[in-house]
Design an enzyme around this catalytic site. Structure first.
Site, mmCIF file in Angstrom:
data_model
loop_
_atom_site.group_PDB
_atom_site.id
_atom_site.type_symbol
_atom_site.label_atom_id
_atom_site.label_comp_id
_atom_site.label_asym_id
_atom_site.label_seq_id
_atom_site.Cartn_x
_atom_site.Cartn_y
_atom_site.Cartn_z
ATOM 1 N N ASP A 70 22.231 -105.156 -33.849
ATOM 2 C CA ASP A 70 22.161 -105.570 -36.180
ATOM 3 C C ASP A 70 22.319 -106.839 -36.498
ATOM 4 O OD1 ASP A 70 25.030 -105.846 -35.810
ATOM 5 O OD2 ASP A 70 26.076 -103.985 -36.982
ATOM 6 N N ASN A 139 34.271 -99.499 -42.241
ATOM 7 C CA ASN A 139 34.895 -97.765 -43.276
ATOM 8 C C ASN A 139 34.073 -97.250 -42.429
ATOM 9 O OD1 ASN A 139 32.303 -99.004 -42.621
ATOM 10 N ND2 ASN A 139 31.309 -98.500 -44.823
ATOM 11 N N HIS A 141 31.719 -98.196 -39.978
ATOM 12 C CA HIS A 141 30.490 -97.610 -39.297
ATOM 13 C C HIS A 141 30.413 -98.108 -37.715
ATOM 14 C CE1 HIS A 141 29.929 -102.207 -40.960
ATOM 15 N NE2 HIS A 141 30.901 -102.157 -39.938
ATOM 16 N N GLU A 146 26.009 -96.718 -41.928
ATOM 17 C CA GLU A 146 26.740 -97.106 -42.539
ATOM 18 C C GLU A 146 27.928 -95.502 -42.834
ATOM 19 O OE1 GLU A 146 28.722 -99.175 -43.308
ATOM 20 O OE2 GLU A 146 27.499 -100.954 -44.851
HETATM 21 C C1 GLP Z 1 30.246 -105.406 -38.492
HETATM 22 C C2 GLP Z 1 29.196 -104.933 -37.727
HETATM 23 C C3 GLP Z 1 29.866 -104.650 -36.559
HETATM 24 C C4 GLP Z 1 31.012 -105.137 -36.331
HETATM 25 C C5 GLP Z 1 31.215 -104.157 -36.659
HETATM 26 C C6 GLP Z 1 33.551 -104.889 -36.716
HETATM 27 O O1 GLP Z 1 29.922 -105.643 -39.941
HETATM 28 N N1 GLP Z 1 28.156 -104.951 -38.624
HETATM 29 O O2 GLP Z 1 28.314 -104.165 -35.374
HETATM 30 O O3 GLP Z 1 31.045 -104.271 -35.017
HETATM 31 O O4 GLP Z 1 31.077 -105.391 -38.713
HETATM 32 O O5 GLP Z 1 33.210 -105.999 -37.241
HETATM 33 P P1 GLP Z 1 34.389 -107.089 -36.811
HETATM 34 O O6 GLP Z 1 34.711 -107.107 -35.603
HETATM 35 O O7 GLP Z 1 33.931 -108.502 -37.236
HETATM 36 O O8 GLP Z 1 35.567 -106.840 -37.655
#
Ligand code: GLP
Length: 237
Positions: A70, A139, A141, A146
């Site tokens: 992403d 959340n 995702h 989402e």
């Molecule tokens: C982000 C990304 C995801 C990621 C997740 C957790 O927004 N879109 O690909 O895995 O949220 O992120 P983090 O590891 O910084 O908590």
């Protein structure tokens, strides 16, 4: 019934070592693996361990293809805090990954739909992914899929949840106020041969509790992993 394999963890470093070991094992068994690795804070330790193990064990990454999970729409690798900048800094550069091994969304592309089409064509020809490492959003995702995203979606541009927008500020020194993301769709993620999901910290408690309940519910996308045939969850929450 959920087939997820939960691996016990002592701490974040242990989580990172276990995730990296699984990724190394995949590459050793399939040097031409096509893998997708989440950006974000959680995998930083995994990437550090991957780089260390790859050097210690002389693992050859030169035939591996790295697919983008992403990106924030409006950002690319030049923007500190972008998904690409995380991968560049913690993985691609330390491992000397060549540009031609990387298929990444360009969040700054003028033709952002074209980025989706390119990715979809690439995965239609060369997919599915052999391995996908996923973080978990606050959340629930997956990538930027989402809550209540469509199951049968390929790569697409999505509106970001308020929670994702707020949490996302942690990545950026500049206030970008990003409202959209570009992401692999759930169909592409869930068709990966193997999935590893990692989560660390109290902020992931609710999503992890939902995951552990064992029931797939699109209100919390990570719970869809309960229906995957070869999924590891490595959690320190
Ligand atoms: C982000 C990304 C995801 C990621 C997740 C957790 O927004 N879109 O690909 O895995 O949220 O992120 P983090 O590891 O910084 O908590």
């Amino acid at each position: 019934m959920s087939k997820i394999t939960y691996l016990a963890t002592k701490d974040y470093q242990d989580l990172s070592q276990q995730a990296a070991s699984l990724i190394i094992a995949e590459i050793v068994s399939n040097p031409k693996a096509m893998i997708c690795l989440a950006a974000g804070d959680t995998p930083i330790g995994t990437f550090g361990e991957l780089v260390r193990m790859a050097k210690d064990q002389a693992v050859d990454f030169s035939l591996v293809t790295f697919v983008s999970l992403d990106e924030w729409v409006g950002l690319d690798g030049q923007n500190e805090g972008s998904c690409r900048s995380y991968l560049d800094k913690y993985l691609y550069k330390p491992l000397n990954i060549k540009a031609e091994q990387i298929k990444f969304f360009d969040g700054k592309a003028l033709d952002i739909m074209g980025e989706c089409e390119k990715m979809n064509a690439f995965l239609a020809e060369f997919g599915p992914l052999n391995l996908c490492l996923l973080g978990i959003g606050v959340n629930g995702h997956l990538g930027f899929n989402e809550p209540y995203s469509a199951f049968d979606q390929n790569a697409y541009v999505c509106d970001l949840d308020e929670i994702t927008q707020t949490v996302g500020n942690k990545y950026f020194k500049t206030a970008y106020n990003i409202k959209q993301g570009i992401t692999l769709g759930l169909q592409q993620i869930l068709s990966a041969d193997k999935i590893i999901t990692i989560a660390n910290g109290d902020s992931k408690q609710a999503a992890v509790t939902a995951l552990r309940a064992g029931v797939a519910d699109i209100a919390c996308p990570v719970t869809l992993l309960n229906e995957h045939q070869d999924c590891y969850a490595i959690l320190f929450v």
